[in-house]
Write a protein that holds these residues in place. Sequence first.
Motif, short mmCIF file in Angstrom:
data_model
loop_
_atom_site.label_atom_id
_atom_site.label_comp_id
_atom_site.label_asym_id
_atom_site.label_seq_id
_atom_site.Cartn_x
_atom_site.Cartn_y
_atom_site.Cartn_z
N ARG A 195 31.77 1.28 -6.40
CA ARG A 195 31.86 2.42 -5.48
C ARG A 195 31.52 3.73 -6.19
O ARG A 195 30.78 4.56 -5.67
CB ARG A 195 33.25 2.47 -4.85
N ILE A 196 32.03 3.91 -7.42
CA ILE A 196 31.77 5.15 -8.15
C ILE A 196 30.29 5.22 -8.57
O ILE A 196 29.66 6.27 -8.46
CB ILE A 196 32.70 5.29 -9.37
N LEU A 197 29.72 4.12 -9.02
CA LEU A 197 28.30 4.09 -9.36
C LEU A 197 27.45 4.44 -8.14
O LEU A 197 26.46 5.18 -8.25
CB LEU A 197 27.90 2.73 -9.93
N GLU A 198 27.82 3.93 -6.98
CA GLU A 198 27.09 4.27 -5.75
C GLU A 198 27.25 5.75 -5.40
O GLU A 198 26.30 6.39 -4.94
CB GLU A 198 27.56 3.37 -4.61
N GLN A 199 28.44 6.30 -5.65
CA GLN A 199 28.64 7.74 -5.43
C GLN A 199 27.78 8.56 -6.39
O GLN A 199 27.19 9.57 -6.00
CB GLN A 199 30.11 8.13 -5.58
#
Length: 189
Positions: free
Chosen positions: A102-106
Motif C-alpha cells: 500500500r505504501i509503495l503504491e502511495q
Amino acid sequence: MRKMTRLSVTTLLLAVPALGLAETTAGASDEARALIQQFASTLQSELVSAMKAGGPTNAVEVCQDKAPAIARTLSQTSEWEIGRTSLKTRNPDNAPDAWETRILEQFESLKAAGNEVAGMSYAAVLENDGQKVYRYMQAIPTQEVCLTCHGSDLDPALAQTLDEAYPEDQARGYSAGDIRGAFTLTKPL
C-alpha cells in the motif's frame, strides 16, 4: 494539487493525537533515516568494489549475499528490523507485505503527481500481533548506475547471471527516476 513533501507525508499518521505515542516515537524517523544511510552507504561501497574487481556480473553476488548480511547486522545491532522491498522484486524473499504494498503504491501515486522520489518516506504506528510497532519506509530512486542491472537493455552475460541467481526476477525495465523500491524498517514500541 498541492505537492506533499517528505515531512508532510511522514507526519501524516504521526500527528494523530489519539495515538498518544508522540514521546515514544520522537526521534524514531531520525533513527530510521540514519540506519538507512548506513545500510545504503555500506551497500554502495561493496557494490563499487565488486564492480571495480569484476564488473556488473561480479556485483550480483553483493546484492545476493552481502545486502541481506548488511541488513541482518544492522538489525542485530539496533532495535529495528531492516530490509528492502519493491513492487517488482528481484529476490522473492523481499516481497512486500500488504502494508508495504500500500505504501509503495502511495509512493507511485505521489511520483505520478510530480513529487520527487528522493527523500519520499512514510511512517506509521501499527499493531502487530497485539504489540504496537513503528514502521518506516523510504523510497529508493532509480539512478543511472542502477540501470546496468535494473534497466531494459542488459548485457547478455549479466542477464544470464541474473537469470541464474534470481529465476523469479521482476526487477528490470526501470528508467532513471523511477521508484526502484523502498527501505522498510520496523521497531517494536
